[in-house]
Design an enzyme around this catalytic site. Structure first.
Site, short mmCIF file in Angstrom:
data_model
loop_
_atom_site.label_atom_id
_atom_site.label_comp_id
_atom_site.label_asym_id
_atom_site.label_seq_id
_atom_site.Cartn_x
_atom_site.Cartn_y
_atom_site.Cartn_z
N THR A 238 -1.74 6.27 -76.27
CA THR A 238 -1.58 5.03 -75.72
C THR A 238 -2.92 4.77 -74.98
O THR A 238 -3.56 5.41 -74.21
CB THR A 238 -0.60 5.06 -74.41
OG1 THR A 238 0.75 5.42 -74.95
CG2 THR A 238 -0.31 3.91 -73.96
N LYS B 72 0.53 15.13 -77.66
CA LYS B 72 1.24 13.98 -77.37
C LYS B 72 2.04 13.46 -78.55
O LYS B 72 1.87 12.76 -79.15
CB LYS B 72 0.33 12.73 -76.86
CG LYS B 72 1.06 11.72 -76.02
CD LYS B 72 0.23 10.97 -75.21
CE LYS B 72 0.93 9.73 -74.35
NZ LYS B 72 0.18 8.97 -73.54
N GLU C 251 4.01 18.23 -64.50
CA GLU C 251 3.31 16.76 -64.53
C GLU C 251 4.22 15.87 -64.04
O GLU C 251 5.40 16.11 -63.63
CB GLU C 251 2.98 16.62 -65.70
CG GLU C 251 4.26 16.75 -66.83
CD GLU C 251 3.90 16.61 -68.37
OE1 GLU C 251 2.63 16.91 -68.48
OE2 GLU C 251 4.79 16.89 -69.25
#
Length: 271
Positions: A29, A140, A173
């Site tokens: 992203t 990711k 996280e």
């Protein structure tokens, strides 16, 4: 919304795409400003690592060139790059010679309240835990159901993010960000060798902080570490850094090291 598949304008993928069937792929992203993708090298380095780990064969120079062209078209916004192993018949085994699919989607830059960056955000205590899988840790990849479940836990707009832990209760996280703690003059962040996403902004800050004389430690974090922290912040490659002002009964100021690194993050997003 702009959308390219394999370098051509398109709006649909093959139903046999392994990204759709199995989450077999990776994504990035990427903030786009002035027709340029921010932190491009770091995003592509992470993508290359993911391709190596998952054994996805793709021309990364082609990916880079397409992304640069797409960013120019988009101008301002967010480019989501999805890379899948390609198409195959039913079954987990991939088809010999399958070609990786390159998907680019463009959307406007999200608009966040200014107070998120200026005053800080509240974190929701997510009950959904991150499973441990070292083979996928840091990547990711397209399997984001843990984050989907975690984000569904709250609807109150008072919470801008959620805090996620692993199956052993270690602090890892945010749902869509990385977490840092400040204790004294030491900057702490979680070890992501078991689970979690090694964010691009996280990596940049781990390199930049020592240049300013900040001691950095990457290790297991606990709720006790949160309780003992002097400052807390979250970060990602779209918004930069948000101070964390509240989690459960804990409160923190937007402290001096957080604000200093926030300025560093702004500069990084312009590169």
């Amino acid at each position: 919304m702009h959308c390219w598949i394999d370098g051509q304008e398109a709006t649909a993928v093959n139903l046999q795409n392994r990204g759709l069937a199995y989450g077999d792929g990776l994504f990035e992203t990427i903030a786009v400003r002035g027709g340029k993708p921010s932190l491009l090298t770091r995003h592509l380095d992470r993508l290359a690592l993911g391709c190596q780990r998952l054994a996805i064969d793709v021309d990364l120079l082609l990916v880079r060139n397409e992304l640069l062209q797409f960013a120019q078209l988009l101008g301002e916004g967010v480019a989501k790059l999805i890379l899948t192993r390609g198409d195959s018949q039913r079954g987990y085994a991939s088809a010999p010679g399958a070609q990786a699919r390159r998907i680019l989607q463009g959307s406007p830059l999200p608009v966040y309240p200014a107070q998120h960056a200026e005053l800080g955000v509240r974190l929701f205590p997510c009950q959904t835990r991150l499973a441990e899988q070292p083979l996928l840790a840091g990547l990711k990849h397209l399997n984001r159901l843990e984050q989907v479940l975690a984000r569904a836990e709250w609807q109150d707009s008072a919470y801008a993010e959620g805090l996620m832990r692993d199956s052993q209760g270690r602090v890892i996280e945010g749902v869509y960000s990385n977490l840092f703690l400040v204790r004294g003059k030491v900057l702490l962040t979680a070890d992501l060798s078991r689970c979690g996403v090694a964010g691009v902004m996280r990596g940049a800050l781990l390199e930049q902080a020592p240049l300013s004389g900040v001691v950095v430690e990457v290790r297991d974090l606990t709720l006790e570490d949160l309780q003992q922290a002097d400052e807390v912040f979250v970060c990602n490659s779209v918004y930069g850094i948000w101070p964390v002002r509240e989690f459960a009964a804990l409160n923190w100021p937007a402290g001096p090291l957080t604000l200093k690194l926030q300025a560093v993050a702004r500069t990084l997003l312009d590169t």
